[in-house]
Design a protein around this motif. Structure first.
Motif, PDB file in Angstrom:
ATOM      1  N   GLY A   1      25.059   9.844  24.728  1.00 28.97           N
ATOM      2  CA  GLY A   1      24.990   9.575  23.297  1.00 28.97           C
ATOM      3  C   GLY A   1      24.830  10.841  22.461  1.00 28.97           C
ATOM      4  N   LEU A   2      24.292  11.869  23.069  1.00 28.69           N
ATOM      5  CA  LEU A   2      24.084  13.130  22.354  1.00 28.69           C
ATOM      6  C   LEU A   2      25.205  14.134  22.578  1.00 28.69           C
ATOM      7  CD1 LEU A   2      20.284  13.681  23.063  1.00 28.69           C
ATOM      8  CD2 LEU A   2      21.335  12.797  20.990  1.00 28.69           C
ATOM      9  N   ALA A   3      26.187  13.783  23.387  1.00 28.42           N
ATOM     10  CA  ALA A   3      27.258  14.720  23.746  1.00 28.42           C
ATOM     11  C   ALA A   3      28.017  15.210  22.514  1.00 28.42           C
ATOM     12  CB  ALA A   3      28.210  14.081  24.742  1.00 28.42           C
ATOM     13  N   ALA A   4      28.304  14.323  21.574  1.00 34.76           N
ATOM     14  CA  ALA A   4      29.045  14.726  20.375  1.00 34.76           C
ATOM     15  C   ALA A   4      28.220  15.692  19.519  1.00 34.76           C
ATOM     16  CB  ALA A   4      29.428  13.494  19.564  1.00 34.76           C
ATOM     17  N   ALA A   5      26.929  15.412  19.378  1.00 39.15           N
ATOM     18  CA  ALA A   5      26.071  16.296  18.586  1.00 39.15           C
ATOM     19  C   ALA A   5      25.923  17.660  19.261  1.00 39.15           C
ATOM     20  CB  ALA A   5      24.702  15.659  18.393  1.00 39.15           C
ATOM     21  N   ILE A   6      25.781  17.658  20.581  1.00 35.99           N
ATOM     22  CA  ILE A   6      25.666  18.923  21.312  1.00 35.99           C
ATOM     23  C   ILE A   6      26.944  19.730  21.165  1.00 35.99           C
ATOM     24  CG2 ILE A   6      25.504  19.938  23.626  1.00 35.99           C
ATOM     25  CD1 ILE A   6      23.553  17.667  24.333  1.00 35.99           C
ATOM     26  N   GLY A   7      28.083  19.067  21.289  1.00 40.41           N
ATOM     27  CA  GLY A   7      29.367  19.759  21.146  1.00 40.41           C
ATOM     28  C   GLY A   7      29.557  20.326  19.754  1.00 40.41           C
ATOM     29  N   ALA A   8      29.167  19.580  18.734  1.00 38.94           N
ATOM     30  CA  ALA A   8      29.330  20.060  17.358  1.00 38.94           C
ATOM     31  C   ALA A   8      28.434  21.262  17.081  1.00 38.94           C
ATOM     32  CB  ALA A   8      29.012  18.935  16.378  1.00 38.94           C
ATOM     33  N   LEU A   9      27.220  21.235  17.580  1.00 40.50           N
ATOM     34  CA  LEU A   9      26.302  22.354  17.335  1.00 40.50           C
ATOM     35  C   LEU A   9      26.669  23.593  18.139  1.00 40.50           C
ATOM     36  CD1 LEU A   9      22.875  20.537  17.132  1.00 40.50           C
ATOM     37  CD2 LEU A   9      24.065  21.721  15.296  1.00 40.50           C
ATOM     38  N   ARG A  10      27.325  23.400  19.275  1.00 38.96           N
ATOM     39  CA  ARG A  10      27.667  24.550  20.113  1.00 38.96           C
ATOM     40  C   ARG A  10      28.907  25.280  19.638  1.00 38.96           C
ATOM     41  NH1 ARG A  10      28.739  22.837  25.643  1.00 38.96           N
ATOM     42  NH2 ARG A  10      29.114  25.035  25.965  1.00 38.96           N
ATOM     43  N   GLY A  11      29.704  24.686  18.763  1.00 35.47           N
ATOM     44  CA  GLY A  11      30.934  25.315  18.298  1.00 35.47           C
ATOM     45  C   GLY A  11      30.678  26.593  17.526  1.00 35.47           C
ATOM     46  N   ARG A  12      31.697  27.416  17.436  1.00 33.58           N
ATOM     47  CA  ARG A  12      31.569  28.692  16.715  1.00 33.58           C
ATOM     48  C   ARG A  12      31.210  28.478  15.246  1.00 33.58           C
ATOM     49  NH1 ARG A  12      31.590  32.884  19.908  1.00 33.58           N
ATOM     50  NH2 ARG A  12      33.269  33.067  21.404  1.00 33.58           N
ATOM     51  N   SER A  13      31.784  27.454  14.637  1.00 34.46           N
ATOM     52  CA  SER A  13      31.527  27.225  13.221  1.00 34.46           C
ATOM     53  C   SER A  13      30.136  26.637  12.988  1.00 34.46           C
ATOM     54  CB  SER A  13      32.586  26.291  12.637  1.00 34.46           C
ATOM     55  OG  SER A  13      32.538  25.046  13.300  1.00 34.46           O
ATOM     56  N   GLY A  14      29.455  26.250  14.039  1.00 33.40           N
ATOM     57  CA  GLY A  14      28.137  25.653  13.898  1.00 33.40           C
ATOM     58  C   GLY A  14      27.021  26.645  13.653  1.00 33.40           C
ATOM     59  N   PHE A  15      27.315  27.932  13.672  1.00 31.70           N
ATOM     60  CA  PHE A  15      26.274  28.947  13.514  1.00 31.70           C
ATOM     61  C   PHE A  15      25.523  28.789  12.192  1.00 31.70           C
ATOM     62  CE2 PHE A  15      24.874  33.053  11.855  1.00 31.70           C
ATOM     63  CZ  PHE A  15      23.961  33.404  12.829  1.00 31.70           C
ATOM     64  N   LEU A  16      26.252  28.524  11.119  1.00 28.80           N
ATOM     65  CA  LEU A  16      25.615  28.431   9.801  1.00 28.80           C
ATOM     66  C   LEU A  16      24.651  27.257   9.717  1.00 28.80           C
ATOM     67  CD1 LEU A  16      28.638  29.287   7.503  1.00 28.80           C
ATOM     68  CD2 LEU A  16      26.710  30.745   8.138  1.00 28.80           C
ATOM     69  N   LEU A  17      24.865  26.242  10.512  1.00 26.41           N
ATOM     70  CA  LEU A  17      23.938  25.116  10.573  1.00 26.41           C
ATOM     71  C   LEU A  17      22.906  25.312  11.681  1.00 26.41           C
ATOM     72  CD1 LEU A  17      23.138  22.214   9.747  1.00 26.41           C
ATOM     73  CD2 LEU A  17      24.774  21.420  11.443  1.00 26.41           C
ATOM     74  N   ARG A  18      23.368  25.844  12.807  1.00 21.72           N
ATOM     75  CA  ARG A  18      22.546  25.945  14.007  1.00 21.72           C
ATOM     76  C   ARG A  18      21.369  26.901  13.847  1.00 21.72           C
ATOM     77  NH1 ARG A  18      26.574  26.907  17.597  1.00 21.72           N
ATOM     78  NH2 ARG A  18      26.589  29.089  17.035  1.00 21.72           N
ATOM     79  N   PHE A  19      21.609  28.082  13.318  1.00 20.82           N
ATOM     80  CA  PHE A  19      20.556  29.091  13.265  1.00 20.82           C
ATOM     81  C   PHE A  19      19.404  28.690  12.339  1.00 20.82           C
ATOM     82  CE2 PHE A  19      18.622  33.205  12.358  1.00 20.82           C
ATOM     83  CZ  PHE A  19      18.450  33.671  13.653  1.00 20.82           C
ATOM     84  N   PRO A  20      19.678  28.274  11.091  1.00 16.10           N
ATOM     85  CA  PRO A  20      18.548  27.840  10.241  1.00 16.10           C
ATOM     86  C   PRO A  20      17.839  26.603  10.805  1.00 16.10           C
ATOM     87  CG  PRO A  20      20.526  28.156   8.919  1.00 16.10           C
ATOM     88  CD  PRO A  20      20.923  28.301  10.334  1.00 16.10           C
ATOM     89  N   LEU A  21      18.613  25.676  11.386  1.00 19.70           N
ATOM     90  CA  LEU A  21      18.007  24.489  11.981  1.00 19.70           C
ATOM     91  C   LEU A  21      17.083  24.867  13.136  1.00 19.70           C
ATOM     92  CD1 LEU A  21      17.840  21.391  12.157  1.00 19.70           C
ATOM     93  CD2 LEU A  21      19.810  21.495  13.679  1.00 19.70           C
ATOM     94  N   ALA A  22      17.528  25.805  13.964  1.00 19.11           N
ATOM     95  CA  ALA A  22      16.717  26.243  15.099  1.00 19.11           C
ATOM     96  C   ALA A  22      15.426  26.900  14.628  1.00 19.11           C
ATOM     97  CB  ALA A  22      17.524  27.205  15.972  1.00 19.11           C
ATOM     98  N   VAL A  23      15.522  27.752  13.634  1.00 11.17           N
ATOM     99  CA  VAL A  23      14.328  28.427  13.111  1.00 11.17           C
ATOM    100  C   VAL A  23      13.365  27.395  12.512  1.00 11.17           C
ATOM    101  CG1 VAL A  23      13.498  30.063  11.371  1.00 11.17           C
ATOM    102  CG2 VAL A  23      15.494  30.630  12.764  1.00 11.17           C
ATOM    103  N   LEU A  24      13.891  26.436  11.767  1.00 11.60           N
ATOM    104  CA  LEU A  24      13.039  25.394  11.192  1.00 11.60           C
ATOM    105  C   LEU A  24      12.381  24.542  12.274  1.00 11.60           C
ATOM    106  CD1 LEU A  24      15.120  24.215   8.112  1.00 11.60           C
ATOM    107  CD2 LEU A  24      12.968  25.489   8.114  1.00 11.60           C
ATOM    108  N   LEU A  25      13.109  24.250  13.347  1.00 10.92           N
ATOM    109  CA  LEU A  25      12.529  23.474  14.441  1.00 10.92           C
ATOM    110  C   LEU A  25      11.385  24.225  15.112  1.00 10.92           C
ATOM    111  CD1 LEU A  25      15.696  21.879  16.045  1.00 10.92           C
ATOM    112  CD2 LEU A  25      13.770  20.661  15.034  1.00 10.92           C
ATOM    113  N   VAL A  26      11.565  25.500  15.344  1.00 10.98           N
ATOM    114  CA  VAL A  26      10.504  26.290  15.979  1.00 10.98           C
ATOM    115  C   VAL A  26       9.293  26.378  15.056  1.00 10.98           C
ATOM    116  CG1 VAL A  26       9.878  28.591  16.810  1.00 10.98           C
ATOM    117  CG2 VAL A  26      12.063  27.590  17.463  1.00 10.98           C
ATOM    118  N   ILE A  27       9.510  26.645  13.789  1.00 10.47           N
ATOM    119  CA  ILE A  27       8.389  26.718  12.845  1.00 10.47           C
ATOM    120  C   ILE A  27       7.705  25.362  12.733  1.00 10.47           C
ATOM    121  CG2 ILE A  27       7.793  27.045  10.402  1.00 10.47           C
ATOM    122  CD1 ILE A  27       9.992  29.217  10.329  1.00 10.47           C
TER     123      ILE A  27
END
Length: 102
Positions: free
Chosen positions: A22-48
């Motif tokens: 069920g999470l395969a589509a979300a994982i694939g979307a976040l792993r894409g090259r264009s996902g950096f602009l979403l992935r990096f701020p999201l990751a920092v917010l998750l850690v904080i």
């Protein structure tokens, strides 16, 4: 060396996608090259947010998820994160086997 670490991390992501289809589509979307602009701020917010786990709704579950996303972009984190995924998958498999046998 970095290519090998990236391939190892990619294998772990594929394994996680097989475990949670069920999470395969979300994982694939976040792993894409264009996902950096979403992935990096999201990751920092998750850690904080995980570090603020004493607040309601926020919890420690956010830290590993944030580190997993950060490992895609930061080669320094790749070996530790992929090793942690491998350990967790092995523990999950052992737990399921024990549960089935009892």
């Amino acid at each position: 060396m970095a290519d090998r670490q990236l391939r190892r991390l990619d294998r772990q992501f594929r394994a996680l996608s097989r475990l949670a289809p069920g999470l395969a589509a979300a994982i694939g979307a976040l792993r894409g090259r264009s996902g950096f602009l979403l992935r990096f701020p999201l990751a920092v917010l998750l850690v904080i947010g995980g570090l603020l786990s004493f607040l309601p709704i926020l919890g420690l579950w956010m830290v590993p998820l944030g580190l997993l996303l950060l490992a895609i972009d930061l080669p320094v984190l790749r070996p530790a994160v992929s090793a942690a995924i491998i350990r967790l998958r092995r523990r999950w498999t052992r737990w399921r086997r024990r549960r089935r046998s009892s």
